[in-house]
Design a protein around this motif. Structure first.
Motif, PDB file in Angstrom:
ATOM      1  N   PRO A  22    -105.234  25.880 -42.003  1.00 22.56           N
ATOM      2  CA  PRO A  22    -105.484  24.448 -42.236  1.00 22.56           C
ATOM      3  C   PRO A  22    -104.703  23.573 -41.271  1.00 22.56           C
ATOM      4  N   LEU A  23    -105.201  22.368 -41.073  1.00 23.46           N
ATOM      5  CA  LEU A  23    -104.503  21.407 -40.234  1.00 23.46           C
ATOM      6  C   LEU A  23    -103.191  20.991 -40.891  1.00 23.46           C
ATOM      7  N   PRO A  24    -102.106  20.986 -40.162  1.00 21.30           N
ATOM      8  CA  PRO A  24    -100.833  20.543 -40.748  1.00 21.30           C
ATOM      9  C   PRO A  24    -100.843  19.029 -40.928  1.00 21.30           C
ATOM     10  N   PRO A  25    -100.099  18.522 -41.905  1.00 22.51           N
ATOM     11  CA  PRO A  25    -100.057  17.058 -42.107  1.00 22.51           C
ATOM     12  C   PRO A  25     -99.254  16.385 -41.000  1.00 22.51           C
ATOM     13  N   LEU A  26     -99.702  15.222 -40.602  1.00 25.24           N
ATOM     14  CA  LEU A  26     -98.971  14.421 -39.626  1.00 25.24           C
ATOM     15  C   LEU A  26     -98.467  13.152 -40.302  1.00 25.24           C
ATOM     16  N   PRO A  27     -97.301  12.663 -39.922  1.00 23.25           N
ATOM     17  CA  PRO A  27     -96.826  11.393 -40.486  1.00 23.25           C
ATOM     18  C   PRO A  27     -97.745  10.262 -40.048  1.00 23.25           C
ATOM     19  N   PRO A  28     -97.796   9.186 -40.814  1.00 19.77           N
ATOM     20  CA  PRO A  28     -98.696   8.079 -40.460  1.00 19.77           C
ATOM     21  C   PRO A  28     -98.349   7.421 -39.137  1.00 19.77           C
ATOM     22  N   ARG A  29     -97.099   7.522 -38.721  1.00 17.92           N
ATOM     23  CA  ARG A  29     -96.672   6.969 -37.439  1.00 17.92           C
ATOM     24  C   ARG A  29     -95.866   8.001 -36.667  1.00 17.92           C
ATOM     25  N   LYS A  30     -95.858   7.856 -35.359  1.00 12.72           N
ATOM     26  CA  LYS A  30     -95.103   8.798 -34.543  1.00 12.72           C
ATOM     27  C   LYS A  30     -93.632   8.756 -34.925  1.00 12.72           C
ATOM     28  N   PRO A  31     -93.049   9.891 -35.280  1.00 18.45           N
ATOM     29  CA  PRO A  31     -91.640   9.899 -35.680  1.00 18.45           C
ATOM     30  C   PRO A  31     -90.719   9.725 -34.477  1.00 18.45           C
ATOM     31  N   THR A  32     -89.600   9.074 -34.712  1.00 21.04           N
ATOM     32  CA  THR A  32     -88.552   8.955 -33.712  1.00 21.04           C
ATOM     33  C   THR A  32     -87.405   9.841 -34.150  1.00 21.04           C
ATOM     34  N   VAL A  33     -87.136  10.875 -33.367  1.00 19.85           N
ATOM     35  CA  VAL A  33     -86.129  11.863 -33.751  1.00 19.85           C
ATOM     36  C   VAL A  33     -84.958  11.778 -32.794  1.00 19.85           C
ATOM     37  N   ARG A  34     -83.771  11.765 -33.349  1.00 17.40           N
ATOM     38  CA  ARG A  34     -82.572  11.740 -32.531  1.00 17.40           C
ATOM     39  C   ARG A  34     -82.101  13.163 -32.267  1.00 17.40           C
ATOM     40  N   LEU A  35     -81.695  13.404 -31.040  1.00 21.67           N
ATOM     41  CA  LEU A  35     -81.214  14.723 -30.646  1.00 21.67           C
ATOM     42  C   LEU A  35     -79.714  14.684 -30.466  1.00 21.67           C
ATOM     43  N   GLN A  36     -79.031  15.715 -30.968  1.00 18.20           N
ATOM     44  CA  GLN A  36     -77.576  15.728 -30.890  1.00 18.20           C
ATOM     45  C   GLN A  36     -77.136  15.809 -29.437  1.00 18.20           C
ATOM     46  N   SER A  37     -76.047  15.151 -29.144  1.00 18.66           N
ATOM     47  CA  SER A  37     -75.550  15.110 -27.781  1.00 18.66           C
ATOM     48  C   SER A  37     -75.362  16.510 -27.230  1.00 18.66           C
ATOM     49  N   VAL A  38     -75.636  16.665 -25.949  1.00 23.63           N
ATOM     50  CA  VAL A  38     -75.455  17.957 -25.307  1.00 23.63           C
ATOM     51  C   VAL A  38     -74.066  18.086 -24.692  1.00 23.63           C
ATOM     52  N   LEU A  39     -73.164  17.133 -24.973  1.00 25.47           N
ATOM     53  CA  LEU A  39     -71.825  17.203 -24.402  1.00 25.47           C
ATOM     54  C   LEU A  39     -71.127  18.464 -24.901  1.00 25.47           C
ATOM     55  N   PRO A  40     -70.637  19.306 -24.005  1.00 32.64           N
ATOM     56  CA  PRO A  40     -69.974  20.541 -24.442  1.00 32.64           C
ATOM     57  C   PRO A  40     -68.598  20.252 -25.022  1.00 32.64           C
ATOM     58  N   GLU A  41     -68.103  21.216 -25.774  1.00 29.29           N
ATOM     59  CA  GLU A  41     -66.791  21.061 -26.380  1.00 29.29           C
ATOM     60  C   GLU A  41     -65.730  20.935 -25.297  1.00 29.29           C
ATOM     61  N   GLY A  42     -64.895  19.938 -25.424  1.00 30.26           N
ATOM     62  CA  GLY A  42     -63.850  19.733 -24.428  1.00 30.26           C
ATOM     63  C   GLY A  42     -64.293  18.962 -23.220  1.00 30.26           C
ATOM     64  N   CYS A  43     -65.485  18.368 -23.290  1.00 33.09           N
ATOM     65  CA  CYS A  43     -65.984  17.658 -22.108  1.00 33.09           C
ATOM     66  C   CYS A  43     -65.166  16.423 -21.796  1.00 33.09           C
TER      67      CYS A  43
ATOM     68  N   VAL B 186    -114.161  19.703 -34.509  1.00 31.30           N
ATOM     69  CA  VAL B 186    -113.344  20.554 -33.647  1.00 31.30           C
ATOM     70  C   VAL B 186    -112.529  19.704 -32.680  1.00 31.30           C
ATOM     71  N   MET B 187    -113.114  18.620 -32.183  1.00 27.56           N
ATOM     72  CA  MET B 187    -112.365  17.716 -31.310  1.00 27.56           C
ATOM     73  C   MET B 187    -111.180  17.106 -32.055  1.00 27.56           C
ATOM     74  N   GLU B 188    -111.400  16.674 -33.287  1.00 28.02           N
ATOM     75  CA  GLU B 188    -110.314  16.121 -34.091  1.00 28.02           C
ATOM     76  C   GLU B 188    -109.224  17.161 -34.315  1.00 28.02           C
ATOM     77  N   ARG B 189    -109.648  18.390 -34.596  1.00 25.10           N
ATOM     78  CA  ARG B 189    -108.674  19.470 -34.799  1.00 25.10           C
ATOM     79  C   ARG B 189    -107.855  19.703 -33.527  1.00 25.10           C
ATOM     80  N   MET B 190    -108.520  19.696 -32.372  1.00 27.04           N
ATOM     81  CA  MET B 190    -107.818  19.921 -31.114  1.00 27.04           C
ATOM     82  C   MET B 190    -106.774  18.834 -30.867  1.00 27.04           C
ATOM     83  N   LEU B 191    -107.151  17.579 -31.095  1.00 24.76           N
ATOM     84  CA  LEU B 191    -106.222  16.476 -30.860  1.00 24.76           C
ATOM     85  C   LEU B 191    -105.034  16.527 -31.823  1.00 24.76           C
ATOM     86  N   ILE B 192    -105.292  16.888 -33.077  1.00 21.56           N
ATOM     87  CA  ILE B 192    -104.193  16.981 -34.049  1.00 21.56           C
ATOM     88  C   ILE B 192    -103.256  18.125 -33.684  1.00 21.56           C
ATOM     89  N   VAL B 193    -103.808  19.253 -33.236  1.00 19.79           N
ATOM     90  CA  VAL B 193    -102.954  20.357 -32.786  1.00 19.79           C
ATOM     91  C   VAL B 193    -102.089  19.904 -31.610  1.00 19.79           C
TER      92      VAL B 193
END
Length: 713
Positions: free
Chosen positions: A666-687, A632-639
């Motif tokens: 069921p527990l969802p699969p996790l990648p073997p390493r922490k993923p690095t995800v890029r987020l699209q710029s928040v610059l508004p149109e016409g900025c 249960v502890m492992e499940r909590m940490l994975i969640v």
């Protein structure tokens, strides 16, 4: 937008540009677990086996003989009785002879009552027992090994909680499947039919019982459930004074008998502790390593010992400091524009607040309109001695209102009005009062939400009155000294996480309007007398119609460490930003570490690092001293890791997270390493035109995301 709002924006943006210094982390190993053979003494048919104590054994039963309605017939079958008892090897002090103080106690154990043959009736059952004289135990069937009556013997005394599986009218049994409390005699002074409460003692399943006696209340409570998490409500509560029954030292253990039937009565994971205080505020169901009278290796997971050094730094995935500066300025400009648009809706929100106030003015429904005189009487004139909490926008006092009892009075810090107007709502739009009030008087009625009892808007005072939470906020107990943290047992931690999950499912999916809390953190999670979690503080909450529409950015609000990366950049809250904050809370509760500790270690990165090395359970809070269920502890940490996934699209919903925590998905699969995800710029149109820069210095595809790095030694 005022200068304070701009300061808040820049303070949060500056956090993204911070580079911290090297730090270290270490924790020490815990002591070995207790072995039952070393501290438990067995009598009669009792024996050790399969990580438990078997109090009774298989024996040939007489199918024509069962527990009779007379004492004579019960005694006649005594030769068929198999009785076993188990006691802690040392007597335990229950009475302080010098002060005459009486101990309170808390106990939990798992047990199984399994029929040994389909043709045989069940045995008598088993009992948890505290006795002054082990020699007084019964040798006849129908009694679970308990003395029938020792009332006439001043030297002998006992109390017992019986789990009775044999109906015997001579002992005033209510049926053959009940729990009772006995004092000096086998006839229970209080009992309950457990079948009506969803429990079957004869099902052959492992169950867990929790027994708690508080001398300050003269009250005993008994819980029974099929999991290792204590149910919210006890199945038996009885007023009883044990002070006359306790000698200075008593023996603690279990007893069981088969009588004319045959069943195997087994007990495992036994924990017991006495308490020498009179306060009824803190619950006593605590577990420390030293409280485990019967714990086996493997019950509480692997060794937690490790000592490693980590280095941490926070950077942006962009090349060059010039690009970073441009992005930060652009984000500030964008949020400023959004805030200007949002300020236009403040008038509507103010009118909504006044409409809600008018609806409840003079209404008998909850929340109740209270006068300032009532509020001042409840708090003794806002006496400083009654302060139980302080924040940036409000001070919380403990008070008492006759119609409600104990309450928490939240007094909002009001800016002084400028000019002749003294209308309290003239400046309410600048305070979280109106937001919290209009949110709470909606549909918020849930067992895991702090309930609004009343309100007051009079002269220069803005006040909300909530139900009182005796155990305060989760952060104070979770991160307090060991004498306080000991009350957060593993079972309670899991129950707290499940409670917060239930509250967020309600806010996101079950309310008339969808509510995003925006400030889920341990200091906003309150604990009642039974350590049940209740989410509070809706000062930053956002309420949305369920019809799909584009959401505007808001002033960035919340606490760093709990904020989702996409929210930090966009300023747009979603249900997935709440999921991220919940994930941090889950990791915090499991590990006992702050989201960002004094050494600037970020909890998500630290636990990801352990996961990558296959040592996830090393993240468990050392204060638990390995008293937890490993799976249960492992499940909590994975969640927790799933909920804090850098990519918000890959986070579960709150309902999905709750089902995984409960073991229903069921527990969802996790990648073997922490993923690095890029987020699209928040610059508004016409900025570019707004900034007058034409976009110079920016990449053609402006992406950015905060990330953390550990130097790998």
């Amino acid at each position: 937008m005022d200068s304070s709002s701009l300061k808040l924006i820049w303070a949060n943006l500056l956090f993204l540009y911070l580079v911290t210094s090297p730090s270290s982390f270490s924790s020490s190993a815990t002591a070995p677990l207790y072995y039952p053979a070393n501290n438990v003494t067995l009598f009669g048919d009792a024996s050790f086996g399969n990580n438990s104590i078997r109090l009774t054994q298989d024996h040939q039963c007489n199918t024509t003989s069962s527990s009779s309605s007379s004492q004579e017939s019960a005694s006649s079958s005594s030769s068929l009785s198999g009785i076993g008892t188990a006691f802690y090897i040392n007597p335990i002090r229950f009475l302080d002879s010098s002060t005459k103080a009486i101990a309170s106690f808390s106990c939990s154990f798992s047990f199984t009552i399994s029929p040994s043959s389909p043709s045989c009736p069940f045995g008598d059952g088993l009992a948890f027992l505290i006795t002054s004289n082990m020699n007084s135990l019964s040798i006849t069937d129908g009694c679970m090994g308990l003395p029938e009556d020792v009332s006439s013997n001043q030297d002998s005394s006992y109390i017992a909680v019986e789990f009775d599986t044999s109906f015997n009218p001579f002992f005033d049994d209510i049926n053959g499947n009940h729990v009772g409390v006995d004092v000096r005699k086998i006839k229970s002074f209080a009992s309950v039919d457990v079948v009506s409460r969803g429990i079957d003692l004869k099902a052959g399943k492992e169950m867990t019982a929790w027994i708690e006696y508080r001398d300050s209340e003269k009250m005993i409570r008994v819980w029974v459930g099929y999991s290792h998490v204590r149910p919210l409500n006890p199945i038996l509560v009885a007023q009883v004074d044990f002070s006359e029954q306790f000698k200075e030292f008593m023996h603690v253990g279990f007893s069981a008998s088969n009588g004319g039937g045959s069943a195997i009565h087994s007990v495992s994971r036994w924990r017991f502790k006495t308490f020498w205080f009179r306060s009824s505020v803190l619950s006593m169901d605590t577990v420390e390593e030293g409280d485990c009278l019967m714990c086996f290796p493997g019950d509480f997971g692997q060794d937690l010992s490790h000592s490693r050094k980590w280095k941490f730094g926070l950077v942006l995935v962009l090349g060059g400091s010039a690009a970073i500066t441009v992005i930060l300025v652009a984000v500030a400009v964008y949020i400023t524009l959004c805030c200007m648009r949002k300020s236009k809706s403040n008038a509507k929100r103010k009118r909504r607040s006044e409409d809600q106030i008018g609806r409840y003015q003079g209404n008998n429904e909850v929340p109740k309109h209270l006068s300032l005189t009532e509020i001042k009487e409840a708090t003794k004139g806002f006496n400083e001695d009654r302060i139980i909490g302080e924040g940036a926008s409000a001070v919380v006092y403990e008070g008492e209102i006759p119609s409600f009892g104990n309450v928490a009075v939240k007094r909002f810090i009001q800016e002084k009005s400028i000019g002749p107007s003294h209308n309290s709502f003239e400046h309410a739009s600048q305070l979280p009062f109106y937001n919290e009030f209009t949110t709470m008087v909606g549909c918020l009625r849930h067992k895991n939400l702090v309930q609004l009892k009343g309100w007051c808007c009079e002269r220069d005072e803005l006040v909300l009155v909530y139900e009182y939470m005796p155990n305060g906020s989760l952060d104070k107990i979770l991160h307090g000294c060991s004498s306080v943290t000991q009350f957060l047992t593993w079972e309670r931690r899991l129950n707290i996480v499940l409670g917060v999950a239930s509250a967020l499912v309600y806010l996101h999916e079950e309310c008339i309007n969808q509510i995003i809390h925006r400030d889920v953190k341990t200091c906003n999670i309150m604990l009642d007398a039974e350590f049940n979690a209740k989410l509070g503080d809706f000062g930053l909450a956002e309420v949305y119609q369920r019809s799909p529409r584009t959401r505007d950015a808001t002033i960035l609000a919340g606490t760093m460490g709990y904020l989702a990366p996409e929210y930090v950049f966009s300023g747009v809250p979603t249900v997935k930003t709440d999921v991220y904050s919940f994930g941090v809370v889950v990791l915090e509760v499991a590990s006992g570490k702050w989201p960002v500790d004094e050494d600037r270690i970020v909890i998500t990165d630290w636990i990801w690092e352990l996961f990558e090395k296959g040592k996830l359970l090393d993240a468990a809070d050392p204060k638990l001293k390995r008293c937890f269920n490993r799976k249960v502890m492992e499940r909590m940490l994975i969640v927790g890791l799933c909920c804090t996934h850098p990519d918000h699209l890959k986070r579960p919903t709150m309902r999905e997270a709750a089902r995984i925590l409960q073991g229903e998905a069921p527990l969802p699969p996790l990648p073997p390493r922490k993923p690095t995800v890029r987020l699209q710029s928040v610059l508004p149109e016409g900025c570019e035109e707004i900034m007058g820069s034409g976009g110079e210095g920016l990449d053609d595809t402006p992406w950015s995301t905060p990330r953390t790095e550990f130097s790998r030694n």
